[in-house]
Design an enzyme around this catalytic site. Structure first.
Site, PDB file in Angstrom:
ATOM      1  N   ARG A 154     -50.585 -22.574  -8.931  1.00 50.51           N
ATOM      2  CA  ARG A 154     -50.793 -21.502  -9.917  1.00 50.51           C
ATOM      3  C   ARG A 154     -49.778 -20.425  -9.620  1.00 50.51           C
ATOM      4  O   ARG A 154     -49.786 -19.835  -8.536  1.00 50.51           O
ATOM      5  CB  ARG A 154     -52.229 -20.972  -9.859  1.00 50.51           C
ATOM      6  CG  ARG A 154     -52.437 -19.780 -10.765  1.00 50.51           C
ATOM      7  CD  ARG A 154     -53.884 -19.436 -10.972  1.00 50.51           C
ATOM      8  NE  ARG A 154     -54.536 -20.351 -11.892  1.00 50.51           N
ATOM      9  CZ  ARG A 154     -55.599 -20.059 -12.642  1.00 50.51           C
ATOM     10  NH1 ARG A 154     -56.133 -18.856 -12.593  1.00 50.51           N
ATOM     11  NH2 ARG A 154     -56.132 -20.943 -13.449  1.00 50.51           N
ATOM     12  N   HIS A 197     -50.880 -24.285 -19.249  1.00 44.78           N
ATOM     13  CA  HIS A 197     -52.152 -24.457 -18.527  1.00 44.78           C
ATOM     14  C   HIS A 197     -52.725 -25.826 -18.920  1.00 44.78           C
ATOM     15  O   HIS A 197     -53.756 -25.921 -19.589  1.00 44.78           O
ATOM     16  CB  HIS A 197     -53.106 -23.308 -18.894  1.00 44.78           C
ATOM     17  CG  HIS A 197     -54.253 -23.141 -17.947  1.00 44.78           C
ATOM     18  ND1 HIS A 197     -54.427 -23.893 -16.804  1.00 44.78           N
ATOM     19  CD2 HIS A 197     -55.326 -22.280 -17.993  1.00 44.78           C
ATOM     20  CE1 HIS A 197     -55.532 -23.506 -16.181  1.00 44.78           C
ATOM     21  NE2 HIS A 197     -56.086 -22.537 -16.885  1.00 44.78           N
ATOM     22  N   GLN A 234     -56.485 -26.936 -18.351  1.00 37.25           N
ATOM     23  CA  GLN A 234     -57.415 -26.290 -19.277  1.00 37.25           C
ATOM     24  C   GLN A 234     -57.467 -27.059 -20.594  1.00 37.25           C
ATOM     25  O   GLN A 234     -58.550 -27.368 -21.111  1.00 37.25           O
ATOM     26  CB  GLN A 234     -56.954 -24.841 -19.525  1.00 37.25           C
ATOM     27  CG  GLN A 234     -57.853 -24.070 -20.470  1.00 37.25           C
ATOM     28  CD  GLN A 234     -59.227 -23.801 -19.874  1.00 37.25           C
ATOM     29  OE1 GLN A 234     -59.326 -23.307 -18.776  1.00 37.25           O
ATOM     30  NE2 GLN A 234     -60.283 -24.127 -20.601  1.00 37.25           N
ATOM     31  N   ASP A 286     -58.380 -16.544 -26.476  1.00 37.66           N
ATOM     32  CA  ASP A 286     -58.140 -16.193 -25.075  1.00 37.66           C
ATOM     33  C   ASP A 286     -57.880 -14.689 -25.039  1.00 37.66           C
ATOM     34  O   ASP A 286     -57.662 -14.060 -26.097  1.00 37.66           O
ATOM     35  CB  ASP A 286     -56.924 -16.995 -24.551  1.00 37.66           C
ATOM     36  CG  ASP A 286     -56.683 -16.798 -23.057  1.00 37.66           C
ATOM     37  OD1 ASP A 286     -57.550 -16.237 -22.359  1.00 37.66           O
ATOM     38  OD2 ASP A 286     -55.594 -17.205 -22.578  1.00 37.66           O
TER      39      ASP A 286
HETATM   40  N1  NVA Z   1     -54.028 -16.685 -20.569  1.00 40.44           N
HETATM   41  C1  NVA Z   1     -54.847 -16.392 -19.416  1.00 40.44           C
HETATM   42  C2  NVA Z   1     -55.618 -17.603 -19.010  1.00 40.44           C
HETATM   43  C3  NVA Z   1     -56.517 -17.440 -17.825  1.00 40.44           C
HETATM   44  C4  NVA Z   1     -57.238 -18.692 -17.469  1.00 40.44           C
HETATM   45  C5  NVA Z   1     -53.974 -15.897 -18.274  1.00 40.44           C
HETATM   46  O1  NVA Z   1     -52.892 -16.453 -18.061  1.00 40.44           O
HETATM   47  O2  NVA Z   1     -54.360 -14.939 -17.603  1.00 40.44           O
HETATM   48  N1   CP Z   2     -59.836 -20.887 -17.237  1.00 37.80           N
HETATM   49  C1   CP Z   2     -59.323 -20.761 -15.999  1.00 37.80           C
HETATM   50  O1   CP Z   2     -58.294 -21.335 -15.651  1.00 37.80           O
HETATM   51  O2   CP Z   2     -60.074 -19.991 -15.173  1.00 37.80           O
HETATM   52  P1   CP Z   2     -59.611 -19.449 -13.747  1.00 37.80           P
HETATM   53  O3   CP Z   2     -58.507 -18.490 -13.985  1.00 37.80           O
HETATM   54  O4   CP Z   2     -60.851 -18.809 -13.197  1.00 37.80           O
HETATM   55  O5   CP Z   2     -59.161 -20.617 -12.918  1.00 37.80           O
END
Ligand code: NVA
Ligand code: CP
Length: 305
Positions: free
Chosen positions: A101, A128, A131, A221
Site C-alpha cells: 500500500r 485498488h 477492492q 467513495d
Molecule cells: N479512495 C480512498 C480509498 C480508501 C480505501 C483512498 O485512497 O483513500
Molecule cells: N476499503 C479499504 O481498502 O479499506 P482500508 O483502507 O481500511 O484497507
C-alpha cells in the site's frame, strides 16, 4: 510468477477463476472448514498508509489458508533507507508474496521490477484492484449473472473508480460515472481503457441521475482520498451535488444495492439514510474482501490454473 498491480494484469477468464475459488473457499469457511492450502508460506504487508480492511483481511486470509503474514510499516525504510531495487531483491527471497500500500503507483511498479515474488497492489494513488475484485464478487452474489448490469459510480474518478471500471469492463458490466469535469478520468487512462478493453460500456456524465438510471448498484467513495486532505474543502464544494442519497437511489433499479469501499463520511458522499438503510450492502462487501483475497492468494500462490 505473476504480479497484480492493477486489474489490467488479469484476464476476464482469470478473474472468473479467482471468483470460482473465492466461492469455494467462502462456502467451506462458512461450513467451518479452513483448508491449510499453504503451510509455511509467508505474505508480507508493506504499508505506507493506514488500513483496516485490507490489512486485516489479508492477514486473516493467510492464517486461514495455513500460512502466515507479517506487517511491515514505515520502520522497514522502503525507498528511504536503501534503494527500492535492493529492498525488492532482498524481500523477495524471504517471502512468497507482498501486498503493498503506497502513495505512489510508480514506486510499487519499481518494486515489482526487482522483487522475485508476487506483488499485490493493496492500494496506490491510481489503483485498488483487491477492492474491485471484492465489489464485483459481491454484485455477482446478489445477481445470478453480472453480464448486462450497470454499476453507477458517483464521485471522484480515483483509485477505486479506476479499478472498478476495469473490473466492470472485463466482466461485462456497464460502468456509469458521474463526476464534475475536472474530477473525471484523464485522457491517458481513457485511452488505455479503450485499447485494453474495447468492449467496455462506459458512460461518463456530470449528472448523478443519468448515471444511476437503471443501475444494479450505486457506488461512491470519499471525495478526498488519503493524501488529498489539503483539498478537502475545495472537493466538498465541487462534489456538493454528488451525494448518494435516497432521492438518487430512486433512479436506480428497485432492487439496487449501495456499495462503498469504506471508510465513509456520512453526510458527505453518502447520506446516513442510504449507507445505514436496507439497500446498503457495505457489510457484505467488506466481508467479501476476506474471501476474494483468499481467492486471489490461492490463485496466485497455487497453480494459477
Ligand atoms: N479512495 C480512498 C480509498 C480508501 C480505501 C483512498 O485512497 O483513500
Ligand atoms: N476499503 C479499504 O481498502 O479499506 P482500508 O483502507 O481500511 O484497507
Amino acid at each position: 510468477m505473476r504480479h497484480v498491480l492493477s486489474l489490467f494484469d488479469l484476464t476476464s477468464k482469470e478473474i472468473e477463476r479467482i471468483f470460482a475459488i473465492t466461492q469455494d473457499l467462502k462456502t467451506k469457511f462458512q461450513e467451518g472448514i479452513r483448508e491449510p492450502l499453504f503451510p509455511g508460506r509467508v505474505l508480507a504487508l508493506l504499508f505506507e498508509k493506514q488500513s483496516l480492511r485490507t490489512r486485516v483481511s489479508f492477514e486473516t486470509a493467510m492464517a486461514n489458508l495455513g500460512g502466515s503474514s507479517m506487517f511491515l510499516g514505515k520502520d522497514v525504510g522502503w525507498g528511504e533507507r536503501e534503494s527500492t531495487a535492493d529492498f525488492g531483491q532482498v524481500l523477495g527471497q524471504y517471502v512468497d508474496a507482498v501486498v503493498c500500500r503506497s502513495n505512489s503507483h510508480a514506486k510499487v511498479e519499481e518494486l515489482a521490477e526487482h522483487c522475485t515474488c508476487s506483488i499485490i497492489n493493496g492500494l496506490t494513488d491510481t489503483s485498488h484492484p483487491c477492492q474491485a475484485l471484492a465489489d464485483l464478487y459481491t454484485l455477482r452474489e446478489r445477481h445470478n449473472s453480472l453480464s448486462g448490469l450497470r454499476l453507477a459510480y458517483v464521485g471522484d474518478a480515483n483509485n477505486v473508480a479506476r479499478s472498478l471500471v476495469v473490473a466492470c469492463g472485463k466482466l461485462g458490466v456497464e460502468f456509469a460515472i458521474a463526476a464534475p469535469d475536472r474530477y473525471g478520468f484523464d485522457a491517458e487512462f481513457r485511452a488505455k481503457l479503450q485499447q485494453e478493453i474495447p468492449a467496455l460500456k462506459l458512460l461518463e456524465t456530470n449528472d448523478p441521475v443519468e448515471a444511476a438510471e437503471g443501475a444494479a448498484a450505486v457506488y461512491t467513495d470519499v471525495w478526498a482520498s488519503m493524501g488529498q486532505e489539503a483539498e478537502q474543502e475545495e472537493r466538498a464544494t465541487a462534489f456538493a451535488s454528488y451525494q448518494v442519497n435516497a432521492a438518487l437511489m430512486k433512479h436506480a433499479d428497485s432492487d439496487a444495492c449501495f456499495l462503498h469501499c469504506l471508510p465513509a463520511r456520512r453526510g458527505e458522499e453518502v447520506s446516513a439514510e442510504v449507507i445505514d438503510g436496507p439497500q446498503s450492502a457495505i457489510v457484505q462487501e467488506a466481508g467479501n474482501r476476506l474471501h476474494a483475497q483468499k481467492g486471489l492468494l490461492a490463485w496466485l500462490l497455487g497453480t494459477q490454473a
